[in-house]
Design a protein around this motif. Structure first.
Motif, PDB file in Angstrom:
ATOM      1  N   GLU A 155      85.472  -7.196  18.670  1.00 49.29           N
ATOM      2  CA  GLU A 155      86.922  -7.379  18.840  1.00 49.29           C
ATOM      3  C   GLU A 155      87.227  -8.507  19.831  1.00 49.29           C
ATOM      4  O   GLU A 155      88.199  -9.250  19.649  1.00 49.29           O
ATOM      5  N   SER A 156      86.419  -8.653  20.854  1.00 47.85           N
ATOM      6  CA  SER A 156      86.623  -9.751  21.805  1.00 47.85           C
ATOM      7  C   SER A 156      86.424 -11.105  21.141  1.00 47.85           C
ATOM      8  O   SER A 156      87.152 -12.061  21.429  1.00 47.85           O
ATOM      9  N   VAL A 157      85.446 -11.200  20.253  1.00 46.59           N
ATOM     10  CA  VAL A 157      85.247 -12.446  19.503  1.00 46.59           C
ATOM     11  C   VAL A 157      86.460 -12.713  18.613  1.00 46.59           C
ATOM     12  O   VAL A 157      86.950 -13.840  18.535  1.00 46.59           O
ATOM     13  N   HIS A 158      86.982 -11.667  17.977  1.00 49.57           N
ATOM     14  CA  HIS A 158      88.174 -11.833  17.137  1.00 49.57           C
ATOM     15  C   HIS A 158      89.356 -12.346  17.962  1.00 49.57           C
ATOM     16  O   HIS A 158      90.084 -13.242  17.524  1.00 49.57           O
ATOM     17  N   LEU A 159      89.540 -11.787  19.145  1.00 50.81           N
ATOM     18  CA  LEU A 159      90.628 -12.235  20.019  1.00 50.81           C
ATOM     19  C   LEU A 159      90.424 -13.691  20.443  1.00 50.81           C
ATOM     20  O   LEU A 159      91.375 -14.474  20.511  1.00 50.81           O
ATOM     21  N   ALA A 160      89.180 -14.047  20.706  1.00 50.59           N
ATOM     22  CA  ALA A 160      88.868 -15.422  21.112  1.00 50.59           C
ATOM     23  C   ALA A 160      89.270 -16.432  20.044  1.00 50.59           C
ATOM     24  O   ALA A 160      89.644 -17.569  20.365  1.00 50.59           O
ATOM     25  N   ARG A 161      89.251 -16.025  18.800  1.00 49.39           N
ATOM     26  CA  ARG A 161      89.650 -16.933  17.711  1.00 49.39           C
ATOM     27  C   ARG A 161      91.065 -17.454  17.923  1.00 49.39           C
ATOM     28  O   ARG A 161      91.378 -18.577  17.531  1.00 49.39           O
ATOM     29  N   LYS A 162      91.904 -16.656  18.564  1.00 43.44           N
ATOM     30  CA  LYS A 162      93.307 -17.035  18.776  1.00 43.44           C
ATOM     31  C   LYS A 162      93.550 -17.618  20.164  1.00 43.44           C
ATOM     32  O   LYS A 162      94.533 -18.315  20.367  1.00 43.44           O
ATOM     33  N   GLU A 163      92.676 -17.291  21.127  1.00 43.29           N
ATOM     34  CA  GLU A 163      92.997 -17.594  22.522  1.00 43.29           C
ATOM     35  C   GLU A 163      92.003 -18.488  23.259  1.00 43.29           C
ATOM     36  O   GLU A 163      92.252 -18.844  24.404  1.00 43.29           O
ATOM     37  N   ALA A 164      90.873 -18.840  22.645  1.00 45.42           N
ATOM     38  CA  ALA A 164      89.812 -19.521  23.398  1.00 45.42           C
ATOM     39  C   ALA A 164      89.458 -20.882  22.827  1.00 45.42           C
ATOM     40  O   ALA A 164      89.517 -21.097  21.616  1.00 45.42           O
ATOM     41  N   CYS A 165      89.055 -21.774  23.718  1.00 42.40           N
ATOM     42  CA  CYS A 165      88.522 -23.070  23.302  1.00 42.40           C
ATOM     43  C   CYS A 165      87.007 -23.015  23.169  1.00 42.40           C
ATOM     44  O   CYS A 165      86.397 -23.936  22.633  1.00 42.40           O
ATOM     45  N   GLY A 166      86.403 -21.925  23.637  1.00 46.59           N
ATOM     46  CA  GLY A 166      84.961 -21.742  23.532  1.00 46.59           C
ATOM     47  C   GLY A 166      84.567 -20.349  23.978  1.00 46.59           C
ATOM     48  O   GLY A 166      85.331 -19.672  24.674  1.00 46.59           O
ATOM     49  N   PRO A 222      85.129 -23.111  17.300  1.00 48.21           N
ATOM     50  CA  PRO A 222      84.835 -23.906  18.502  1.00 48.21           C
ATOM     51  C   PRO A 222      83.428 -23.613  19.048  1.00 48.21           C
ATOM     52  O   PRO A 222      82.729 -22.725  18.559  1.00 48.21           O
ATOM     53  N   PRO A 223      83.008 -24.336  20.080  1.00 50.36           N
ATOM     54  CA  PRO A 223      81.658 -24.163  20.606  1.00 50.36           C
ATOM     55  C   PRO A 223      81.377 -22.745  21.101  1.00 50.36           C
ATOM     56  O   PRO A 223      82.252 -22.072  21.646  1.00 50.36           O
ATOM     57  N   LYS A 224      80.126 -22.343  20.892  1.00 52.58           N
ATOM     58  CA  LYS A 224      79.622 -21.041  21.338  1.00 52.58           C
ATOM     59  C   LYS A 224      78.307 -21.282  22.075  1.00 52.58           C
ATOM     60  O   LYS A 224      77.421 -21.932  21.529  1.00 52.58           O
ATOM     61  N   ILE A 225      78.214 -20.754  23.287  1.00 54.48           N
ATOM     62  CA  ILE A 225      76.968 -20.849  24.042  1.00 54.48           C
ATOM     63  C   ILE A 225      76.388 -19.456  24.190  1.00 54.48           C
ATOM     64  O   ILE A 225      77.038 -18.557  24.729  1.00 54.48           O
ATOM     65  N   GLU A 226      75.179 -19.276  23.695  1.00 55.57           N
ATOM     66  CA  GLU A 226      74.432 -18.028  23.909  1.00 55.57           C
ATOM     67  C   GLU A 226      73.744 -18.150  25.269  1.00 55.57           C
ATOM     68  O   GLU A 226      73.120 -19.177  25.558  1.00 55.57           O
ATOM     69  N   LEU A 227      73.849 -17.126  26.078  1.00 52.83           N
ATOM     70  CA  LEU A 227      73.313 -17.161  27.434  1.00 52.83           C
ATOM     71  C   LEU A 227      72.459 -15.935  27.703  1.00 52.83           C
ATOM     72  O   LEU A 227      72.823 -14.821  27.308  1.00 52.83           O
ATOM     73  N   HIS A 228      71.327 -16.163  28.350  1.00 55.29           N
ATOM     74  CA  HIS A 228      70.468 -15.067  28.820  1.00 55.29           C
ATOM     75  C   HIS A 228      70.015 -15.381  30.239  1.00 55.29           C
ATOM     76  O   HIS A 228      69.605 -16.509  30.526  1.00 55.29           O
ATOM     77  N   ILE A 229      70.102 -14.408  31.106  1.00 52.21           N
ATOM     78  CA  ILE A 229      69.729 -14.583  32.506  1.00 52.21           C
ATOM     79  C   ILE A 229      68.233 -14.841  32.645  1.00 52.21           C
ATOM     80  O   ILE A 229      67.801 -15.728  33.371  1.00 52.21           O
ATOM     81  N   SER A 230      67.435 -14.055  31.933  1.00 51.94           N
ATOM     82  CA  SER A 230      65.979 -14.209  31.993  1.00 51.94           C
ATOM     83  C   SER A 230      65.507 -15.125  30.869  1.00 51.94           C
ATOM     84  O   SER A 230      66.228 -15.379  29.903  1.00 51.94           O
ATOM     85  N   ASN A 231      64.284 -15.594  30.988  1.00 52.39           N
ATOM     86  CA  ASN A 231      63.668 -16.352  29.905  1.00 52.39           C
ATOM     87  C   ASN A 231      63.143 -15.339  28.893  1.00 52.39           C
ATOM     88  O   ASN A 231      62.052 -14.801  29.051  1.00 52.39           O
ATOM     89  N   VAL A 232      63.928 -15.068  27.880  1.00 49.77           N
ATOM     90  CA  VAL A 232      63.571 -14.036  26.904  1.00 49.77           C
ATOM     91  C   VAL A 232      62.265 -14.368  26.180  1.00 49.77           C
ATOM     92  O   VAL A 232      61.568 -13.467  25.727  1.00 49.77           O
ATOM     93  N   MET A 262      96.003 -27.418  22.884  1.00 50.08           N
ATOM     94  CA  MET A 262      94.771 -26.654  22.809  1.00 50.08           C
ATOM     95  C   MET A 262      94.619 -25.798  24.067  1.00 50.08           C
ATOM     96  O   MET A 262      94.866 -26.257  25.171  1.00 50.08           O
ATOM     97  N   THR A 263      94.198 -24.574  23.876  1.00 45.89           N
ATOM     98  CA  THR A 263      93.983 -23.673  25.004  1.00 45.89           C
ATOM     99  C   THR A 263      92.855 -24.173  25.905  1.00 45.89           C
ATOM    100  O   THR A 263      91.934 -24.835  25.435  1.00 45.89           O
ATOM    101  N   ARG A 264      92.939 -23.856  27.147  1.00 43.23           N
ATOM    102  CA  ARG A 264      91.898 -24.221  28.115  1.00 43.23           C
ATOM    103  C   ARG A 264      91.224 -22.948  28.633  1.00 43.23           C
ATOM    104  O   ARG A 264      90.807 -22.890  29.788  1.00 43.23           O
ATOM    105  N   THR A 265      91.145 -21.937  27.787  1.00 49.05           N
ATOM    106  CA  THR A 265      90.533 -20.671  28.179  1.00 49.05           C
ATOM    107  C   THR A 265      89.163 -20.531  27.526  1.00 49.05           C
ATOM    108  O   THR A 265      89.019 -20.692  26.315  1.00 49.05           O
ATOM    109  N   ILE A 266      88.185 -20.219  28.349  1.00 49.71           N
ATOM    110  CA  ILE A 266      86.821 -19.946  27.891  1.00 49.71           C
ATOM    111  C   ILE A 266      86.606 -18.444  27.991  1.00 49.71           C
ATOM    112  O   ILE A 266      86.830 -17.855  29.052  1.00 49.71           O
TER     113      ILE A 266
END
Length: 149
Positions: free
Chosen positions: A60-71, A95-105, A1-5
Protein backbone atom coordinates in the motif's frame (compact mmCIF):
# COMPACT_ATOMS: atom_id res chain seq x y z
CA UNK A 1 6.85 17.51 -9.77
CA UNK A 2 6.81 16.41 -6.15
CA UNK A 3 10.03 16.63 -4.16
CA UNK A 4 9.09 13.83 -1.77
CA UNK A 5 11.14 10.65 -1.49
CA UNK A 6 9.46 7.67 0.10
CA UNK A 7 11.81 5.70 2.37
CA UNK A 8 10.15 2.34 3.01
CA UNK A 9 11.32 -0.27 5.50
CA UNK A 10 10.15 -3.84 5.82
CA UNK A 11 9.82 -6.34 8.64
CA UNK A 12 11.98 -6.36 11.76
CA UNK A 13 13.76 -3.12 10.92
CA UNK A 14 11.94 -1.57 13.87
CA UNK A 15 14.32 -3.69 15.98
CA UNK A 16 17.50 -2.06 14.64
CA UNK A 17 19.87 -1.30 17.49
CA UNK A 18 18.71 -4.43 19.34
CA UNK A 19 18.60 -7.14 16.67
CA UNK A 20 21.87 -8.78 15.62
CA UNK A 21 24.10 -5.80 16.39
CA UNK A 22 27.12 -7.66 14.97
CA UNK A 23 25.42 -7.45 11.56
CA UNK A 24 23.31 -4.29 11.77
CA UNK A 25 25.15 -2.19 14.38
CA UNK A 26 23.69 -0.17 17.24
CA UNK A 27 21.99 2.56 15.20
CA UNK A 28 18.22 2.55 15.66
CA UNK A 29 15.61 3.09 12.99
CA UNK A 30 14.73 6.37 14.72
CA UNK A 31 18.36 7.48 14.28
CA UNK A 32 18.22 6.53 10.60
CA UNK A 33 14.93 8.39 10.22
CA UNK A 34 16.39 11.56 11.73
CA UNK A 35 19.46 11.34 9.49
CA UNK A 36 17.24 10.83 6.41
CA UNK A 37 15.19 13.93 7.22
CA UNK A 38 18.34 16.01 7.74
CA UNK A 39 19.98 14.80 4.52
CA UNK A 40 16.84 15.28 2.44
CA UNK A 41 16.25 18.75 3.87
CA UNK A 42 19.80 19.77 2.97
CA UNK A 43 19.07 18.74 -0.63
CA UNK A 44 15.66 20.38 -0.86
CA UNK A 45 13.59 17.20 -0.59
CA UNK A 46 10.92 15.96 1.79
CA UNK A 47 10.81 12.44 3.20
CA UNK A 48 7.91 10.11 3.84
CA UNK A 49 9.52 7.55 6.16
CA UNK A 50 7.65 4.32 6.90
CA UNK A 51 8.29 0.93 8.48
CA UNK A 52 5.96 -2.03 8.66
CA UNK A 53 6.09 -5.71 9.51
CA UNK A 54 3.13 -6.38 7.20
CA UNK A 55 3.52 -7.16 3.51
CA UNK A 56 0.20 -5.63 2.44
CA UNK A 57 0.98 -2.38 4.24
CA UNK A 58 4.31 -2.15 2.41
CA UNK A 59 2.51 -2.75 -0.90
CA UNK A 60 0.00 0.00 0.00
CA UNK A 61 2.89 2.39 0.67
CA UNK A 62 4.22 1.74 -2.84
CA UNK A 63 0.74 2.43 -4.22
CA UNK A 64 0.61 5.73 -2.33
CA UNK A 65 4.07 6.64 -3.61
CA UNK A 66 2.74 6.42 -7.16
CA UNK A 67 0.75 9.58 -6.45
CA UNK A 68 3.04 11.38 -4.00
CA UNK A 69 6.71 10.51 -4.60
CA UNK A 70 9.49 11.38 -7.00
CA UNK A 71 11.36 8.24 -5.94
CA UNK A 72 11.37 5.28 -3.57
CA UNK A 73 14.20 4.05 -1.40
CA UNK A 74 13.21 0.65 -0.06
CA UNK A 75 14.78 -1.72 2.41
CA UNK A 76 12.33 -4.59 1.97
CA UNK A 77 14.18 -6.72 4.55
CA UNK A 78 12.83 -10.30 4.49
CA UNK A 79 10.34 -9.44 1.73
CA UNK A 80 13.31 -8.88 -0.60
CA UNK A 81 13.51 -12.59 -1.24
CA UNK A 82 9.89 -13.68 -0.91
CA UNK A 83 7.34 -11.08 -1.98
CA UNK A 84 5.93 -11.31 -5.48
CA UNK A 85 3.24 -8.84 -4.33
CA UNK A 86 5.90 -6.24 -3.49
CA UNK A 87 7.70 -6.89 -6.77
CA UNK A 88 4.45 -6.37 -8.70
CA UNK A 89 3.69 -3.16 -6.79
CA UNK A 90 7.15 -1.77 -7.50
CA UNK A 91 6.67 -2.54 -11.20
CA UNK A 92 3.83 0.02 -11.20
CA UNK A 93 6.11 2.82 -9.94
CA UNK A 94 7.92 4.44 -12.87
CA UNK A 95 10.24 6.96 -11.15
CA UNK A 96 13.59 5.78 -9.72
CA UNK A 97 13.66 3.03 -7.10
CA UNK A 98 16.68 2.27 -4.93
CA UNK A 99 16.85 -1.08 -3.16
CA UNK A 100 18.82 -0.70 0.07
CA UNK A 101 20.32 -3.20 2.50
CA UNK A 102 22.31 -2.28 5.60
CA UNK A 103 24.48 -5.40 5.48
CA UNK A 104 26.26 -6.91 2.50
CA UNK A 105 23.66 -9.57 1.78
CA UNK A 106 26.04 -11.30 -0.64
CA UNK A 107 28.51 -11.97 2.19
CA UNK A 108 25.76 -13.67 4.19
CA UNK A 109 23.97 -16.99 3.89
CA UNK A 110 22.89 -18.04 0.40
CA UNK A 111 19.20 -17.47 1.17
CA UNK A 112 19.97 -13.72 1.12
CA UNK A 113 21.59 -13.72 -2.32
CA UNK A 114 18.58 -13.68 -4.67
CA UNK A 115 16.54 -10.49 -4.52
CA UNK A 116 13.22 -10.25 -6.31
CA UNK A 117 13.25 -6.47 -5.82
CA UNK A 118 16.55 -6.08 -7.72
CA UNK A 119 14.72 -7.03 -10.91
CA UNK A 120 12.90 -3.68 -10.88
CA UNK A 121 15.32 -1.47 -8.92
CA UNK A 122 16.97 1.43 -10.69
CA UNK A 123 19.97 1.07 -8.35
CA UNK A 124 21.04 -0.96 -5.33
CA UNK A 125 22.86 0.13 -2.14
CA UNK A 126 24.28 -2.80 -0.20
CA UNK A 127 26.59 -2.98 2.78
CA UNK A 128 27.08 0.69 3.66
CA UNK A 129 25.48 0.23 7.07
CA UNK A 130 22.99 2.83 8.28
CA UNK A 131 24.88 5.49 6.29
CA UNK A 132 23.53 3.80 3.17
CA UNK A 133 20.23 5.60 3.67
CA UNK A 134 21.88 9.00 3.42
CA UNK A 135 23.92 7.88 0.42
CA UNK A 136 20.73 6.61 -1.22
CA UNK A 137 19.03 9.99 -0.67
CA UNK A 138 21.99 11.74 -2.31
CA UNK A 139 21.83 9.29 -5.20
CA UNK A 140 18.07 9.70 -5.54
CA UNK A 141 18.42 13.49 -5.61
CA UNK A 142 20.89 13.09 -8.45
CA UNK A 143 18.66 10.67 -10.36
CA UNK A 144 15.58 12.86 -9.99
CA UNK A 145 17.58 15.92 -10.99
CA UNK A 146 18.98 14.08 -14.01
CA UNK A 147 15.47 12.99 -14.99
CA UNK A 148 14.37 16.68 -15.05
CA UNK A 149 17.18 17.79 -17.34
Amino acid sequence: MTRTIFVLNGPNLNLLGEREPAIYGSTTLADIRDNCFAKADSLGFAIEFRQTNFEGELVESVHLARKEACGIIINPAGYTFTSIALLDALKTFDPPKIELHISNVHAREEIYHKSLVSRVATAIMIGFGPRGYELAIEAMAGMVGAAKA
